[in-house]
Enzyme design. Structure first.
Site, PDB file in Angstrom:
ATOM      1  N   ASN A  74       0.488  -8.640 -10.760  1.00  0.00           N
ATOM      2  CA  ASN A  74      -0.466  -7.529 -10.819  1.00  0.00           C
ATOM      3  C   ASN A  74       0.198  -6.294 -11.411  1.00  0.00           C
ATOM      4  O   ASN A  74       1.371  -6.043 -11.171  1.00  0.00           O
ATOM      5  CB  ASN A  74      -0.968  -7.279  -9.374  1.00  0.00           C
ATOM      6  CG  ASN A  74      -1.742  -5.986  -9.212  1.00  0.00           C
ATOM      7  OD1 ASN A  74      -1.326  -5.111  -8.461  1.00  0.00           O
ATOM      8  ND2 ASN A  74      -2.850  -5.876  -9.881  1.00  0.00           N
ATOM      9  N   GLY A  75      -0.580  -5.560 -12.189  1.00  0.00           N
ATOM     10  CA  GLY A  75      -0.104  -4.305 -12.776  1.00  0.00           C
ATOM     11  C   GLY A  75      -0.350  -4.266 -14.266  1.00  0.00           C
ATOM     12  O   GLY A  75       0.188  -5.103 -15.004  1.00  0.00           O
ATOM     13  N   ASP A  76      -1.206  -3.334 -14.702  1.00  0.00           N
ATOM     14  CA  ASP A  76      -1.518  -3.141 -16.121  1.00  0.00           C
ATOM     15  C   ASP A  76      -2.220  -4.334 -16.778  1.00  0.00           C
ATOM     16  O   ASP A  76      -2.149  -4.491 -18.000  1.00  0.00           O
ATOM     17  CB  ASP A  76      -0.254  -2.810 -16.924  1.00  0.00           C
ATOM     18  CG  ASP A  76       0.267  -1.422 -16.592  1.00  0.00           C
ATOM     19  OD1 ASP A  76      -0.521  -0.597 -16.101  1.00  0.00           O
ATOM     20  OD2 ASP A  76       1.463  -1.166 -16.820  1.00  0.00           O
TER      21      ASP A  76
ATOM     22  N   CYS B   9       0.834  -1.216   0.000  1.00  0.00           N
ATOM     23  CA  CYS B   9       0.000   0.000   0.000  1.00  0.00           C
ATOM     24  C   CYS B   9       0.867   1.265   0.000  1.00  0.00           C
ATOM     25  O   CYS B   9       1.722   1.438   0.860  1.00  0.00           O
ATOM     26  CB  CYS B   9      -0.935   0.005   1.204  1.00  0.00           C
ATOM     27  SG  CYS B   9      -2.013   1.447   1.196  1.00  0.00           S
TER      28      CYS B   9
ATOM     29  N   GLY C  93      -6.679  -5.018 -11.232  1.00  0.00           N
ATOM     30  CA  GLY C  93      -6.922  -3.805 -10.448  1.00  0.00           C
ATOM     31  C   GLY C  93      -7.857  -2.877 -11.195  1.00  0.00           C
ATOM     32  O   GLY C  93      -9.067  -3.124 -11.311  1.00  0.00           O
ATOM     33  N   ARG C  94      -7.290  -1.832 -11.810  1.00  0.00           N
ATOM     34  CA  ARG C  94      -8.111  -0.807 -12.467  1.00  0.00           C
ATOM     35  C   ARG C  94      -8.969  -1.379 -13.597  1.00  0.00           C
ATOM     36  O   ARG C  94     -10.007  -0.823 -13.931  1.00  0.00           O
ATOM     37  CB  ARG C  94      -7.203   0.313 -13.012  1.00  0.00           C
ATOM     38  CG  ARG C  94      -6.580   1.161 -11.913  1.00  0.00           C
ATOM     39  CD  ARG C  94      -5.451   1.977 -12.460  1.00  0.00           C
ATOM     40  NE  ARG C  94      -4.410   1.115 -13.004  1.00  0.00           N
ATOM     41  CZ  ARG C  94      -3.451   1.507 -13.817  1.00  0.00           C
ATOM     42  NH1 ARG C  94      -3.388   2.760 -14.183  1.00  0.00           N
ATOM     43  NH2 ARG C  94      -2.550   0.650 -14.258  1.00  0.00           N
TER      44      ARG C  94
ATOM     45  N   LYS D 185       1.033  -9.266  -0.106  1.00  0.00           N
ATOM     46  CA  LYS D 185       1.121  -8.464  -1.336  1.00  0.00           C
ATOM     47  C   LYS D 185       2.278  -7.485  -1.200  1.00  0.00           C
ATOM     48  O   LYS D 185       2.396  -6.798  -0.187  1.00  0.00           O
ATOM     49  CB  LYS D 185      -0.185  -7.719  -1.587  1.00  0.00           C
ATOM     50  CG  LYS D 185      -0.187  -6.975  -2.920  1.00  0.00           C
ATOM     51  CD  LYS D 185      -1.574  -6.449  -3.276  1.00  0.00           C
ATOM     52  CE  LYS D 185      -1.557  -5.744  -4.624  1.00  0.00           C
ATOM     53  NZ  LYS D 185      -2.385  -4.542  -4.641  1.00  0.00           N
TER      54      LYS D 185
END
Ligand SMILES: Cc1cc2nc3c(=O)[nH]c(=O)nc-3n(C[C@H](O)[C@H](O)[C@H](O)COP(=O)(O)O)c2cc1C
Length: 246
Positions: A120-122, A20, A144-145, A59
């Site tokens: 995780n990421g993109d 985070c 995620g997004r 994470k």
């Protein structure tokens, strides 16, 4: 103590978030700040592992910043201390979203530890998820997004894994999910806060749709669940003839 309470209350799995980036979190030494204090991170893992038997996941990010990318060291420690799974966001804390997530580093991590690594990421589209698995050989992918205003992404990923491209969701299906999502948020937060919080989700739900500017002006005025539903219904009716996938 917190881990024990959660396990006793029936949690299926416990995740420690050492990724985070939020300022107030890292200022207290939590979240990604733990990547700068591995002895403390290790102590926390040991203490938690001792008191729970449900799966424990951690994470992380690649590191605090460019100069301190310690993800391989952290991954090894996480494995040594008995975590069942590692989730890694392929950016450092200082990178924010400005830099592309480093899938190479994520794949490298999976090749160095035996526990499953979830990257995780993109991972913003089903096609990106397929390329990611091919490139990294990771055990899993975390979205995620890509799921914001787009909860259908999971169904589409599962379909593409089986070689099927699924069509975009129709407006009636979108409306049905929006209604359900809003109801869940109102149940959780109450009508005033739930409706207020739902505004940002509506902006995500209408990304890429025509006439969204006028909708955005309108939605700031909606105070009740009924007003949101009526407004969304009117908006979808107005644009339905413009959308090819209805
Ligand atoms: C609105 C929003 C809220 C998030 N909240 C959390 C959170 O509570 N815990 C967490 O570990 N990551 C959180 N993240 C980070 C995501 O889980 C993920 O690591 C990050 O967005 C990178 O993945 P992406 O490029 O697919 O978005 C959040 C991201 C967004 C955009």
């Amino acid at each position: 103590m917190a881990a024990k309470i959660l396990a006793e209350r029936g949690a299926d799995v416990l995740n420690i978030n050492m990724g985070c980036p939020v300022r107030k979190v890292v200022q207290g030494g939590a979240g990604a700040a733990l990547l700068k204090d591995l002895p403390l991170a290790r102590q926390i893992l040991q203490a938690v592992r001792r008191v729970i038997s449900i799966p424990l996941t951690v994470k992380i990010r690649l590191g605090w910043d460019e100069k301190n990318k310690n993800y391989l060291e952290v991954a090894q420690m996480v494995e040594e201390e008995g975590a069942d799974c590692l989730i890694i966001h392929g950016r450092t804390r200082s990178q924010g979203y400005n830099v592309k997530a480093d899938w190479g580093a994520i794949g490298e991590t999976q090749s160095r530890v035996k526990i499953p690594v979830i990257g995780n990421g993109d991972l913003l589209t089903p096609q990106a998820v397929m390329s990611f698995f091919k490139e990294t050989k990771c055990a899993g992918a975390m979205i995620g997004r890509g799921a914001l205003g787009n909860p259908w992404i999971f169904k589409k990923i599962l379909a593409l894994e089986k070689g099927k491209e699924s069509a975009d969701s129709s407006l009636p299906e979108r409306e049905r999910i929006i209604e359900r999502h809003l109801q869940m948020l109102v149940d959780l937060r109450g009508e005033i806060h739930g409706v207020k919080e739902f505004r940002k989700h509506l902006i995500w739900y209408t990304r890429g749709l025509p006439g969204k500017k006028s909708l955005r002006g309108e939605l700031a005025k909606w105070q009740t669940r009924a007003e949101v539903l009526a407004g969304v219904d009117a908006y979808f009716k107005k644009i339905s003839h413009l959308i090819l996938f209805t």
